[in-house]
Every structure is written in structure tokens, then in C-alpha cells.
Write an enzyme that holds these catalytic residues in place. Structure first.
Site, PDB file in Angstrom:
ATOM      1  N   HIS A 319       0.912  -1.205  -0.035  1.00 12.74           N
ATOM      2  CA  HIS A 319      -0.044  -0.059   0.175  1.00 12.74           C
ATOM      3  C   HIS A 319       0.776   1.055  -0.062  1.00 12.74           C
ATOM      4  O   HIS A 319       1.863   1.214   0.501  1.00 12.74           O
ATOM      5  CB  HIS A 319      -0.804   0.021   1.210  1.00 12.74           C
ATOM      6  CG  HIS A 319      -2.075  -0.929   1.124  1.00 12.74           C
ATOM      7  ND1 HIS A 319      -2.860  -0.852   0.045  1.00 12.74           N
ATOM      8  CD2 HIS A 319      -2.582  -1.799   2.144  1.00 12.74           C
ATOM      9  CE1 HIS A 319      -3.855  -1.867   0.305  1.00 12.74           C
ATOM     10  NE2 HIS A 319      -3.710  -2.549   1.351  1.00 12.74           N
ATOM     11  N   CYS A 368       0.014   1.873  -5.384  1.00 12.74           N
ATOM     12  CA  CYS A 368      -0.718   3.080  -5.709  1.00 12.74           C
ATOM     13  C   CYS A 368      -0.245   4.259  -5.353  1.00 12.74           C
ATOM     14  O   CYS A 368       0.484   4.466  -4.787  1.00 12.74           O
ATOM     15  CB  CYS A 368      -2.228   2.790  -5.140  1.00 12.74           C
ATOM     16  SG  CYS A 368      -3.243   1.261  -5.507  1.00 12.74           S
TER      17      CYS A 368
END
Length: 684
Positions: A319, A368
Site C-alpha cells: 500500500h 498506488c
């Protein structure tokens, strides 16, 4: 009648019309061409021996940036009033400076020129000051010189590394600002070079003996400043233009988050990249599921492995987010919601990599980049130095997500799916990444949702496939790798088992046990590697890795194995773990079911050390120490290596792609620091 100040000024202004014409001093290079019957006029001397004009303060040469304002000073004493006139020379033209009739000449630097000052008295005598050079540097970094600059040397041009064949000319350049202009002294391997005292070091025909580390010292009356050190290599081995003095990679994959959705691909992504980088002669540290303290410790120790000429690769899968142009990696212990202080700044990691004077810094960010504004202060990041050695490879573009393919236990990130197809190419690393970008862009599954992005300042065509030429000591150390360990253990009943250890990641071990042909009196014999019974010894923050880790070994690795046990999160060891290998069998004839066990103690200190040395090497040392066997009541046996500390283990797994052995003897401190961070004993 005595004249006042105004009268004196008027008298001096009228002086040139009453004096015979006085020519300025010819340029310095023309002095030696005077007629043999005339003695050249030297600075500070008058035309008449009985004159009393003495220059008490000579102007000094300076080196300044364009647009810098300063003054040249000339002071003289004489028997009468004195009159000053400044001259300049540029491109062989010497001319009088209109209006420059004061002791100080105020200049705003525009171009490099020579200057001198003529001093006249009322008796038609004159003297000339020394010629001085105003060296103007047109290209100077922003912020130089600083506002409180007092003229101390400031390096504005550093030498660059050279690789050339014997007999070719060697040229190194250095330049510095300074008032007065600095002098220069070149050094090789820390020793001053007697005849190299100019801005340019020049050796017409360099030989192998001229190889070494060069740097230059610029000094004046206000201080000194050293240039950066550069390596010069002279010899036939320079036919290959680029090479690495070392290759080091840190790969981090975060999958199991405490407060955020878990991911499936980072574990396999990290393993895939590790196998490929090892083929390119990289020393690789691959780590899974790290909290913030462990990530900081891993980065800190990784930086210590870097140095001049090293190729460094940092890869992160997990993440992440982007905020105001900065990228952040999210550790597994980050809260919900998180802010910059809970995360790791990618730019800060890259900045510290660059400070190690590496030849190539490659950052691959498989995460991301959605814009996220968590509030709080941004991490303090200084701008990167313009050294032309940095490459960013983003799995996706700004404010976009990165995707992974969900294929059962074999999930793989889109970025890694195509990176592994191109990373072994013998081409400039940026060109290799461009091929990956095109491949990702043509994938119909992520069309319009994910497109790779590349940013770089790589000025040389360096490739990950460039040859490795470490120093002799490093090369010798790398040559002493250890084989994957195995050991045969014997139960009291006479049955024997073969125990193997494999490194899945730098902080994940896999133990495999295989039962050798059992005595004829035993039937239905089989082995088990159960979880440690003493769960209090396990790290409280430990989490089981995903089941897909079993697919990372080659099919032949577990062929014929009866049981396996994964030991993840080696850095979290807090106490000894007593592992147990159980043998279940039935006695022929009586049919009685029996269980015998061999107990093995894994020491916390050994495991913490082994995480850095290479888990396989640590396990080999442990297996070599496992030599004391004693019989216990109820048919059990104990195999012990003494007191120590232990690690947790995982559920049973199966495998499919065997990692290759890699010598990590140079990495012993890395996971020791991880262990300290995981147990709260230390954090950078």
C-alpha cells in the site's frame, strides 16, 4: 597659496593636459617583446629612480559568479598628490576604463578580464599595479555564493570519473569561487601531486600507475574547500565503458496489514524480482511484512552497504499514496487513517541512496499513487543532487491505482508481470523500463486504468547487466558462499529423517523433512513438523504469511518431502522457539501406535544473525550444532542446541519455484538491526 580639497581635485583633473602622454602598461604576454635597449617597467616602480610613488596595496585576482558586485583596490603613497587610472584587457585589447580614476574600481562581473591600475604624481612619474584577473563563472548553482559569503573558496565544478586506455591523455577539471582567487592542489590517493597546481590536471599519456582516486583542494587566505573524489582507471580493462563496483538490492513486500485490506501479490512479486536480480549478480535482501521501525532499520542498514560506484536497487510492493508530489510507503502497522509520520517517504530513501556516491540508483515503486491529503506536516526532504544517477520506475501514473492479477495462490502484480520479461535486457535501464511501459500500456486488462511512469536523470547509458568489478577484498568475500544445508537425524527407534532448509526470503525460512527408509519392524511411519507448543515465545505481532509462499520453490525442492514448516518474520524473534519433529509409526506384530519426537531449539540471537547472513547459512549453522540427543520418557527424544531464543513458524505449505542460493555474508548487520527494531531494542 594652499589649495583646499576642491582646488586639489580641479588641479588633478587638469593634469593630463599638461603632462606628456603616458602609455598604459602593455599586456603581460607582450612585456618580453620590448627592445633589448630598454628595461621593462615593473609594477610598483616609477619611471624615475628618485620618484617616491610606492604601491602599498596591490589589487588581487578574484573568481566570482556572473552578476556579482565587488571592488578592486589599489593604494599608493607619494611625495605629491596622486592620480589613479584603471585599465582592462579582454581578448588582447587593452583599454582605459572611462571614469575609473579612483582608488577602488567597482565592478559588476560580466566576463573574465585582466585589470591593472596606473598611478601618476605631479612630477610626471607613474607606476603600474600588478595585473590581476577577474574570473567570471557563467554557470553556478543557485544559492551560490550564499548571502553571508566572505570570499572563502566554494567549489562550482567538480572533476568527473575517468576510464581510459593506457597512452591516452587524462584531463580532470576543478573550479572554485573565491576572493582572492583560490589556488589549487591536486591529490591522488591522498598524496599531493607536485606539478598539478592548476584548475586543470593534465597528463599527456596516462599509464596504469596513474589510476587511483583524485581530488582537488582549492584554498585562499580565507579557507579551503575540497572537491568530490573521483576514480580514474587506466588500462586495457577499460574497453567496457561502464561497470559496477557492487550491486545491492533491497526488496520489501507488505501484504498483511493490521488495519488495511491485505494484498496477495507482493510476496510473489518480491520473490520473482529477487531471482532475476541474483542472475544479474546483485546481492539481494528480500523482506516481507515490515512495520515502520523494521522498514527504517532495513533502509538504514541497506544504505551502509552502498558506496562509490555501486548499483543500488530499491523495490517496494504494498500500500502507498502520493501527496504534493511525494510518495509514501505504508508499513503493516500503519493506523487507519494514517499520515506522513506513520509512513516512509520514498524521496527521503532515494536522497540518502544518492548521498552514498552510487553510480546508479533505481527505485521501483509498485504501489498506488492516489492523491491523499492526510493532514499533518510533510516529511522533510532536501532536493536531489544533479549527479545524473537516478531512475524512478512507477508501476502507475499520478493519482492512479496499481493492479494485481488474482489467479488463485499465484497472484502477481501487473507491473511485475512485464518487468520480469525485460529486466535482463542488455540496454540502458531507462530504455528497458520504456519497454515495460509499452507492454503494460498494451495490456487490455488495465487499459485506461494503469499506465507506468518513468522519471530519471541518468546521464550515462548504464544498464543492470553491466559487469561487476568489486574490490579484491569484496570479490574474495563473495566467493565464499554456503550450500543449502541438510542433515540426517536419527530417532531412538532407529528410523532416520533428512532435514532441509530453504530460504524463501531474507526473513522467511522453510524447513522440510523427509523420512528415510524405516526399519522393517515399523509400519505406517510418517513425519510431522507441528507448530511450537509454547505460543508465549512467539512475537505478539507475528502474522502468518500467505499460503502462496509454498509455490515459490521449484517442484524438485519438495519432491518426496513428508512435511514442511515455514518460519516467517525472523526479525521479530523475542525468545527461543523449541521446534519438534514428530515420528508417528505402528509396531509390526503388536500394532501399538507410537510417537517419537526430536526437539530442536532455535536461538533468537542465531536467527537474528542468520537473517542478515542469509537464512540458509544460519540454518546450516544451527543444523551443524544439533548433535546432542537424549532419550526422554514416553518414547520421546530431545535434540537441543543449548539455550537461546526462537521464532514462530507457519502452516504447512507446498512449493514450486526454487530460489537460488545467494551469498549474503556482507548483509549480516541488516537483519540484526531488523530484529532489534522488531523487539523494540533499536530504531534508526
Amino acid at each position: 597659496m594652499r589649495l583646499g580639497a576642491a582646488g586639489t581635485r580641479r588641479e588633478l583633473r587638469a593634469l593630463p593636459s599638461r603632462l606628456p602622454q603616458v602609455l598604459p602598461l602593455p599586456p603581460p604576454r607582450e612585456r618580453s617583446r620590448r627592445g633589448l635597449g630598454r628595461r621593462p617597467l615593473r609594477p610598483g616602480r616609477s619611471r624615475r629612480s628618485d620618484a617616491a610613488i610606492v604601491i602599498t596595496e596591490q589589487p588581487v585576482s578574484v573568481a566570482v559568479p556572473v552578476g556579482h558586485s565587488f571592488s578592486l583596490r589599489c593604494r599608493a603613497q607619494g611625495c605629491t598628490a596622486l592620480w589613479y587610472q584603471w585599465f582592462c584587457q579582454h581578448q588582447s585589447v587593452c583599454q582605459q576604463i572611462p571614469g575609473a580614476t579612483q582608488e577602488d574600481l567597482h565592478i559588476t562581473a560580466q566576463q573574465s578580464q585582466l585589470y591593472t591600475c596606473r598611478v601618476n604624481d605631479l612630477h610626471k612619474n607613474c607606476v603600474f599595479s600588478d595585473w590581476v584577473k577577474v574570473e567570471v563563472h557563467q554557470c553556478v548553482a543557485r544559492g551560490l555564493p550564499p548571502q553571508l559569503w566572505h570570499g572563502e573558496p566554494l567549489i562550482v565544478l567538480n572533476p568527473s570519473a575517468q576510464r581510459l586506455e593506457a597512452g591516452r591523455p587524462l584531463q580532470l577539471r576543478c573550479a572554485a569561487l573565491g576572493v582572492p582567487a583560490p589556488s589549487y592542489q591536486w591529490y591522488r590517493n591522498g598524496n599531493p601531486l607536485q606539478h598539478q597546481k592548476r584548475k586543470r590536471l593534465w597528463i599527456a599519456q596516462a599509464q596504469a600507475g596513474d589510476s587511483g582516486t583524485y581530488l582537488c583542494c582549492a584554498s585562499n587566505s580565507r579557507g579551503q574547500h575540497w572537491s568530490s573524489a573521483v576514480d580514474v582507471l587506466v588500462g586495457p580493462c577499460c574497453s567496457e565503458k561502464f561497470f559496477a563496483t557492487g550491486k545491492v538490492a533491497l526488496l520489501v513486500g507488505n501484504s498483511h496489514y493490521r488495519h488495511h485490506p491485505s494484498l496477495r501479490a507482493p510476496g510473489r512479486d518480491v520473490c520473482e524480482l529477487r531471482l532475476l536480480l541474483e542472475q544479474l549478480s546483485f546481492q539481494v535482501v528480500s523482506l516481507l511484512d515490515l512495520n515502520k521501525a523494521e522498514m527504517l532499520a532495513a533502509v538504514s542498514q541497506f544504505l551502509q552497504l552502498l558506496g562509490k560506484g555501486v548499483y543500488a536497487v530499491f523495490y517496494y510492493a504494498g500500500h502507498g499514496y502520493e501527496h504534493l508530489g511525494r510518495n509514501y510507503m505504508v508499513p503493516v502497522d500503519a493506523p487507519q487513517p494514517y499520515s506522513p509520520e506513520h509512513c516512509i517517504s520514498v524521496q527521503r530513501v532515494l536522497q540518502k541512496m544518492q548521498q552514498q556516491q552510487t553510480a546508479l540508483n533505481l527505485v521501483l515503486l509498485d504501489t498506488c499513487r492516489k492523491w491523499y491529503s492526510p493532514g499533518g506536516a510533510l516529511s522533510q526532504v532536501q532536493p536531489l543532487q544533479p549527479w545524473g544517477n537516478t531512475v524512478y520506475g512507477y508501476a502507475t501514473s499520478e493519482d492512479a491505482e496499481a493492479y494485481e492479477l488474482q489467479d488463485g495462490q499465484l497472484s502477481l502484480g501487473i507491473f511485475m508481470q512485464y518487468l520480469k520479461q525485460h529486466i535482463l535486457q542488455e540496454k540502458k535501464v531507462t530504455h528497458m523500463l520504456e519497454d515495460v511501459l509499452e507492454a503494460v500500456g498494451q495490456d487490455p486488462l488495465v487499459a485506461g486504468r494503469q499506465v507506468m511512469e518513468i522519471k530519471h536523470s541518468l546521464k550515462e547509458p548504464r544498464a543492470l547487466t553491466d559487469p561487476l568489478r568489486p574490490a579484491a577484498a569484496v570479490a574474495q568475500r563473495r566467493g565464499h558462499g554456503r550450500e543449502l544445508p541438510s542433515r540426517v537425524l536419527t530417532f531412538p527407534c532407529g528410523a532416520a529423517a533428512e532435514l532441509h532448509c530453504h530460504r524463501l526470503f531474507s526473513n522467511v525460512l522453510l524447513l522440510c523433512a523427509k523420512l528415510l527408509p524405516a526399519p522393517a519392524r515399523l509400519a505406517d511411519a510418517h513425519l510431522l513438523l507441528p507448530w511450537p507448543s509454547d505460543r508465549e515465545s512467539l512475537a505478539p505481532t507475528w502474522q502468518s504469511p500467505p499460503e502462496l509462499l509454498g509455490s515459490l520453490l521449484a517442484p524438485g525442492c519438495q519432491q518426496g518431502m513428508d512435511c514442511t514448516l515455514q518460519l516467517p518474520a525472523l526479525q521479530k524473534a523475542q525468545a527461543d522457539v523449541v521446534l519438534q519433529l514428530d515420528l508417528h509409526y505402528r509396531q509390526r506384530g503388536s500394532g501399538q501406535r507410537t510417537r517419537e519426537s526430536l526437539r530442536m531449539t532455535l536461538q533468537r540471537a542465531l536467527l537474528g544473525q542468520g537473517c542478515g547472513q542469509g537464512a540458509a547459512a544460519a540454518a546450516q549453522e544451527w543444523l551443524q550444532q544439533a548433535a546432542v540427543l537424549s532419550t526422554e520418557p514416553q518414547g520421546q527424544a530431545s535434540l537441543s542446541t543449548g539455550s537461546g531464543h526462537s521464532l514462530p513458524s507457519s502452516s504447512r505449505s507446498h512449493s514450486s519455484s526454487q530460489p537460488e542460493e545467494n551469498d549474503e555474508s556482507d548483509l549480516s548487520q541488516l537483519c540484526t538491526a531488523l530484529w532489534q527494531a522488531g523487539t523494540g531494542h533499536g530504531c534508526p
